[in-house]
Design an enzyme around this catalytic site. Structure first.
Site, PDB file in Angstrom:
ATOM      1  CE1 TYR A  33      -5.141 -23.666 -33.462  1.00 52.46           C
ATOM      2  CE2 TYR A  33      -3.715 -24.278 -31.631  1.00 52.46           C
ATOM      3  CZ  TYR A  33      -3.922 -24.116 -32.984  1.00 52.46           C
ATOM      4  OH  TYR A  33      -2.903 -24.382 -33.862  1.00 52.46           O
ATOM      5  NE  ARG A  52      -1.676 -16.383 -31.888  1.00 53.44           N
ATOM      6  CZ  ARG A  52      -0.584 -17.137 -31.879  1.00 53.44           C
ATOM      7  NH1 ARG A  52       0.397 -16.889 -32.746  1.00 53.44           N
ATOM      8  NH2 ARG A  52      -0.443 -18.115 -31.016  1.00 53.44           N
ATOM      9  NE  ARG A 100     -23.177 -31.176 -40.159  1.00 55.98           N
ATOM     10  CZ  ARG A 100     -23.322 -30.905 -41.453  1.00 55.98           C
ATOM     11  NH1 ARG A 100     -24.523 -30.737 -41.958  1.00 55.98           N
ATOM     12  NH2 ARG A 100     -22.260 -30.817 -42.236  1.00 55.98           N
ATOM     13  CE  LYS A 147      -2.304 -20.933 -31.932  1.00 52.73           C
ATOM     14  NZ  LYS A 147      -1.583 -21.803 -32.860  1.00 52.73           N
ATOM     15  CD  GLU A 180       2.299 -20.387 -40.845  1.00 56.12           C
ATOM     16  OE1 GLU A 180       2.638 -19.918 -39.752  1.00 56.12           O
ATOM     17  OE2 GLU A 180       1.161 -20.238 -41.338  1.00 56.12           O
ATOM     18  CG  LEU A 205      -0.530 -18.011 -36.216  1.00 55.37           C
ATOM     19  CD1 LEU A 205      -2.041 -17.809 -36.309  1.00 55.37           C
ATOM     20  CD2 LEU A 205      -0.225 -19.118 -35.233  1.00 55.37           C
TER      21      LEU A 205
HETATM   22  N1  PMP Z   1       2.526 -21.053 -37.406  1.00 54.01           N
HETATM   23  C1  PMP Z   1       1.559 -21.959 -37.187  1.00 54.01           C
HETATM   24  C2  PMP Z   1       0.755 -22.453 -38.347  1.00 54.01           C
HETATM   25  C3  PMP Z   1       1.294 -22.422 -35.878  1.00 54.01           C
HETATM   26  O1  PMP Z   1       0.322 -23.307 -35.656  1.00 54.01           O
HETATM   27  C4  PMP Z   1       2.095 -21.948 -34.810  1.00 54.01           C
HETATM   28  C5  PMP Z   1       1.885 -22.456 -33.423  1.00 54.01           C
HETATM   29  N2  PMP Z   1       0.839 -21.819 -32.788  1.00 54.01           N
HETATM   30  C6  PMP Z   1       3.089 -20.996 -35.088  1.00 54.01           C
HETATM   31  C7  PMP Z   1       3.276 -20.574 -36.393  1.00 54.01           C
HETATM   32  C8  PMP Z   1       3.939 -20.407 -33.983  1.00 54.01           C
HETATM   33  O2  PMP Z   1       3.170 -19.532 -33.199  1.00 54.01           O
HETATM   34  P1  PMP Z   1       3.525 -19.243 -31.670  1.00 54.01           P
HETATM   35  O3  PMP Z   1       4.918 -18.733 -31.645  1.00 54.01           O
HETATM   36  O4  PMP Z   1       2.535 -18.232 -31.280  1.00 54.01           O
HETATM   37  O5  PMP Z   1       3.393 -20.544 -30.948  1.00 54.01           O
END
Ligand code: PMP
Length: 285
Positions: A33, A52, A100, A147, A180, A205
């Site tokens: 997503y 991305r 499935r 993601k 994070e 991410l």
């Molecule tokens: N880390 C994670 C785990 C996230 O889910 C997000 C949100 N998408 C971010 C960092 C921040 O990413 P972005 O700046 O692309 O929203």
């Protein structure tokens, strides 16, 4: 006004928008997503988000559900149909629906869902005092650079934060280093005044906002260290903040039960936030 969604080539009122019960996103979290912020009706960092998405799809060996160009048109049309000025576009691609079976379907027909929602971005009311975070163990898989919609650890983490009266949870790896936030990237200005954020590899991410802030820092000639930092280094930091598409740059003034610095948003984070907001809104002053 009824919200309008886009599902597999059709614009539909949200309550009528449906996917199949054997969709692999539903059964296996076999999907990816993006959340794209919209400010003044314009998509922010669209190219970064689409790049991305392409990378996430590639890593999971999923085809693009349609061309980038069609997606761009659909997103604009959704902004228009939902009369969206400020908010987010949510875009999800799954490996489609099929009986499935863990193995990939022989002829995948990806599911594409796009929705739009009005929402205040980087809420100013939270900036004055900053927000609190708690620290929790990072129990995710080892490909956090993708993601994926497999977000259960983040769901549990964000819920724990909410129950603790905090805004976000910072996840901590087995060696005691912050990875994070559950939906944001983590930054500190440490006791020595060094700006630190974790390097973007498989462990986190690569936030699109993170990348934009790195560019703004480079333009300002402000140095930083891209490396992991411990919870202790964060406790002792002068400043802390988080970045994400929906939060922009948000000061963090509490980590667990401790105040960061003097408990007020620091000068660097406020400056970065101003720069980012100017950039996102297309205003330079
Ligand atoms: N880390 C994670 C785990 C996230 O889910 C997000 C949100 N998408 C971010 C960092 C921040 O990413 P972005 O700046 O692309 O929203």
């Amino acid at each position: 006004m009824a919200r309008v969604a886009y599902v597999n080539r059709r614009f539909l009122p949200l309550p009528a928008a449906r996917v199949h019960i054997e969709d692999r996103g539903f059964q296996f979290a076999d999907g990816v997503y993006e959340v794209i912020p919209v400010q003044e009706g314009r998509l922010i960092e669209e190219a970064g988000h689409m790049d991305r998405l392409g990378r996430s799809l590639h890593e999971l060996r999923m085809p693009w559900p349609t061309t980038r160009r069609v997606m761009a048109l659909v997103m604009r049309e959704l902004v228009r149909r939902n009369r969206l000025r400020e908010g987010i576009i949510y875009l999800q691609v799954t490996r489609g629906s099929s009986p499935r079976d863990f193995r990939f379907p022989p002829d995948p027909a990806p599911t594409l869902v796009i929705t739009a929602r009005s929402q205040v971005l980087g809420p100013q009311r939270l900036v004055e005092d900053g927000v609190g975070v708690i620290t929790i163990p990072d129990i995710r898989w080892k490909r956090r650079d993708i993601k994926s919609v497999s977000l259960l650890p983040q769901v549990l983490g964000k819920q724990r934060a909410a129950e603790a009266g905090a805004y976000e949870a910072w996840m901590v790896d087995e060696d005691g280093f912050v990875t994070e936030g559950t939906s944001s990237n983590a930054w500190i200005v440490n006791r020595e005044g060094v700006l630190v954020t974790r390097q973007a590899n498989h462990m986190i991410l690569r936030g699109v906002t993170r990348q934009a802030v790195l560019r703004l820092l480079a333009e300002e000639g402000r140095g930083l260290e891209e490396r992991p930092f411990t919870v202790d280094e964060a406790y002792q930091a002068r400043e802390a903040f988080l970045t994400s598409s929906s939060n922009y740059v948000m000061p963090v003034t509490r980590i667990d039960d401790r105040s960061v610095g003097n408990g007020k948003p620091g000068s660097l984070v406020l400056k970065l936030r101003d720069l980012y907001v100017a950039y996102a809104t297309g205003r330079t002053s």
